[in-house]
Design a protein around this motif. Structure first.
Motif, PDB file in Angstrom:
ATOM      1  N   ASN A  15       0.879  -1.166   0.000  1.00  0.00           N
ATOM      2  CA  ASN A  15       0.000   0.000   0.000  1.00  0.00           C
ATOM      3  C   ASN A  15       0.916   1.215   0.000  1.00  0.00           C
ATOM      4  N   VAL A  16       0.453   2.287  -0.608  1.00  0.00           N
ATOM      5  CA  VAL A  16       1.253   3.510  -0.652  1.00  0.00           C
ATOM      6  C   VAL A  16       0.414   4.656  -0.115  1.00  0.00           C
ATOM      7  N   ARG A  17       1.039   5.455   0.749  1.00  0.00           N
ATOM      8  CA  ARG A  17       0.346   6.632   1.260  1.00  0.00           C
ATOM      9  C   ARG A  17       1.250   7.847   1.105  1.00  0.00           C
ATOM     10  N   LEU A  18       0.625   9.008   1.094  1.00  0.00           N
ATOM     11  CA  LEU A  18       1.324  10.282   1.004  1.00  0.00           C
ATOM     12  C   LEU A  18       1.060  11.034   2.302  1.00  0.00           C
ATOM     13  N   ASP A  19       2.132  11.301   3.032  1.00  0.00           N
ATOM     14  CA  ASP A  19       2.015  12.004   4.310  1.00  0.00           C
ATOM     15  C   ASP A  19       2.563  13.417   4.188  1.00  0.00           C
ATOM     16  N   ASP A  20       1.858  14.366   4.788  1.00  0.00           N
ATOM     17  CA  ASP A  20       2.397  15.707   5.012  1.00  0.00           C
ATOM     18  C   ASP A  20       2.963  15.680   6.419  1.00  0.00           C
ATOM     19  N   VAL A  21       4.222  16.127   6.562  1.00  0.00           N
ATOM     20  CA  VAL A  21       4.873  16.072   7.876  1.00  0.00           C
ATOM     21  C   VAL A  21       5.394  17.438   8.276  1.00  0.00           C
ATOM     22  N   LEU A  22       5.408  17.632   9.583  1.00  0.00           N
ATOM     23  CA  LEU A  22       5.981  18.845  10.165  1.00  0.00           C
ATOM     24  C   LEU A  22       7.406  18.513  10.583  1.00  0.00           C
ATOM     25  N   LEU A  23       8.363  19.262  10.026  1.00  0.00           N
ATOM     26  CA  LEU A  23       9.776  19.025  10.309  1.00  0.00           C
ATOM     27  C   LEU A  23      10.211  19.747  11.577  1.00  0.00           C
ATOM     28  N   VAL A  24      11.370  19.391  12.093  1.00  0.00           N
ATOM     29  CA  VAL A  24      11.870  19.996  13.325  1.00  0.00           C
ATOM     30  C   VAL A  24      12.168  21.485  13.170  1.00  0.00           C
ATOM     31  N   ASN A  25      12.354  21.958  11.934  1.00  0.00           N
ATOM     32  CA  ASN A  25      12.625  23.385  11.706  1.00  0.00           C
ATOM     33  C   ASN A  25      11.344  24.193  11.500  1.00  0.00           C
ATOM     34  N   GLY A  26      10.159  23.535  11.670  1.00  0.00           N
ATOM     35  CA  GLY A  26       8.886  24.222  11.530  1.00  0.00           C
ATOM     36  C   GLY A  26       8.311  24.206  10.124  1.00  0.00           C
ATOM     37  N   LYS A  27       9.066  23.759   9.156  1.00  0.00           N
ATOM     38  CA  LYS A  27       8.571  23.670   7.777  1.00  0.00           C
ATOM     39  C   LYS A  27       7.847  22.346   7.580  1.00  0.00           C
ATOM     40  N   THR A  28       7.131  22.243   6.463  1.00  0.00           N
ATOM     41  CA  THR A  28       6.437  20.996   6.135  1.00  0.00           C
ATOM     42  C   THR A  28       7.086  20.368   4.904  1.00  0.00           C
ATOM     43  N   SER A  29       6.852  19.070   4.786  1.00  0.00           N
ATOM     44  CA  SER A  29       7.357  18.325   3.642  1.00  0.00           C
ATOM     45  C   SER A  29       6.413  17.171   3.370  1.00  0.00           C
ATOM     46  N   LYS A  30       6.594  16.505   2.240  1.00  0.00           N
ATOM     47  CA  LYS A  30       5.784  15.346   1.879  1.00  0.00           C
ATOM     48  C   LYS A  30       6.650  14.092   1.943  1.00  0.00           C
ATOM     49  N   ARG A  31       6.039  12.995   2.356  1.00  0.00           N
ATOM     50  CA  ARG A  31       6.714  11.705   2.410  1.00  0.00           C
ATOM     51  C   ARG A  31       5.832  10.674   1.715  1.00  0.00           C
ATOM     52  N   GLU A  32       6.396   9.999   0.712  1.00  0.00           N
ATOM     53  CA  GLU A  32       5.724   8.876   0.067  1.00  0.00           C
ATOM     54  C   GLU A  32       6.171   7.629   0.809  1.00  0.00           C
ATOM     55  N   ILE A  33       5.223   6.888   1.356  1.00  0.00           N
ATOM     56  CA  ILE A  33       5.554   5.749   2.209  1.00  0.00           C
ATOM     57  C   ILE A  33       4.903   4.480   1.664  1.00  0.00           C
ATOM     58  N   VAL A  34       5.743   3.475   1.459  1.00  0.00           N
ATOM     59  CA  VAL A  34       5.276   2.171   1.011  1.00  0.00           C
ATOM     60  C   VAL A  34       5.111   1.286   2.246  1.00  0.00           C
ATOM     61  N   HIS A  35       3.897   0.759   2.439  1.00  0.00           N
ATOM     62  CA  HIS A  35       3.654  -0.174   3.545  1.00  0.00           C
ATOM     63  C   HIS A  35       3.679  -1.593   2.999  1.00  0.00           C
ATOM     64  N   HIS A  36       4.408  -2.454   3.689  1.00  0.00           N
ATOM     65  CA  HIS A  36       4.509  -3.873   3.357  1.00  0.00           C
ATOM     66  C   HIS A  36       4.407  -4.641   4.668  1.00  0.00           C
TER      67      HIS A  36
END
Length: 175
Positions: A20-41
């Motif tokens: 399964n694949v999901r797209l996460d929006d994450v809050l970084l330690v510097n206060g900015k946001t980023s996207k993470r594509e995560i493959v679940h197995h």
């Protein structure tokens, strides 16, 4: 955790048979946001079958993502919440037609933690007794019987490049 990334939004973008694949929006330690594509197995197992003190079994099979054959430990994926030991015993019998009288965990490894959560539990199986091969209908492979020293040589000369196989063999011989 010093560099923890807090998930602020998660969206499942693909649900398949194996991953399964999901797209996460994450809050970084510097206060900015980023996207993470995560493959679940669900994870898997790999087994180093010891026929004797020096003889092992490996398999050679075609792997579509790399368009090539690999020499590998017998392996398989965990079904939902399956016990890794039970999975290892099942896969050993299915792929090479042997039961193990003794099975011992060597290690667990994350295959590609930069984008996937897959974990592989690696076992050594001994006291083997011949049974019947019972592969899935879409599995095709050769069984190789090798001296473990030859397998190590194959790692060093690049004939074995599969990570779980390298970890399993080298972990076993370094015990």
């Amino acid at each position: 955790m010093k560099y923890y990334e807090k998930t602020i939004h998660s969206e499942e973008i693909f649900e398949g048979k194996i991953i399964n694949v999901r797209l996460d929006d994450v809050l970084l330690v510097n206060g900015k946001t980023s996207k993470r594509e995560i493959v679940h197995h669900n994870g898997g197992v790999a087994i180093l079958p010891m026929l004797t003190e020096n003889k092992i079994f490996l398999v050679r099979q075609f792997r579509k993502p790399i368009e090539s054959e690999l020499i590998e430990l017998p392996a398989g994926k965990l079904e939902n919440n399956e016990d890794p030991v039970k999975c290892a015993l099942r896969e050993l019998e299915e792929e090479i037609g042997y039961k193990a009288g003794k099975i011992e965990k060597i290690s667990s490894i994350y295959t590609s933690p930069g984008f996937a959560d897959e974990i592989i539990h690696i076992f050594v199986a001994s006291e083997l007794s011949k049974t019947t091969i019972n592969r899935d209908e879409d599995e095709f492979m050769d069984i190789l019987e090798l001296d473990i020293k030859e397998a190590v040589k194959m790692i060093h000369d690049g004939r074995i490049v599969d990570a779980k196989t390298i970890v399993g063999i080298l972990s076993y011989i370094s015990k």
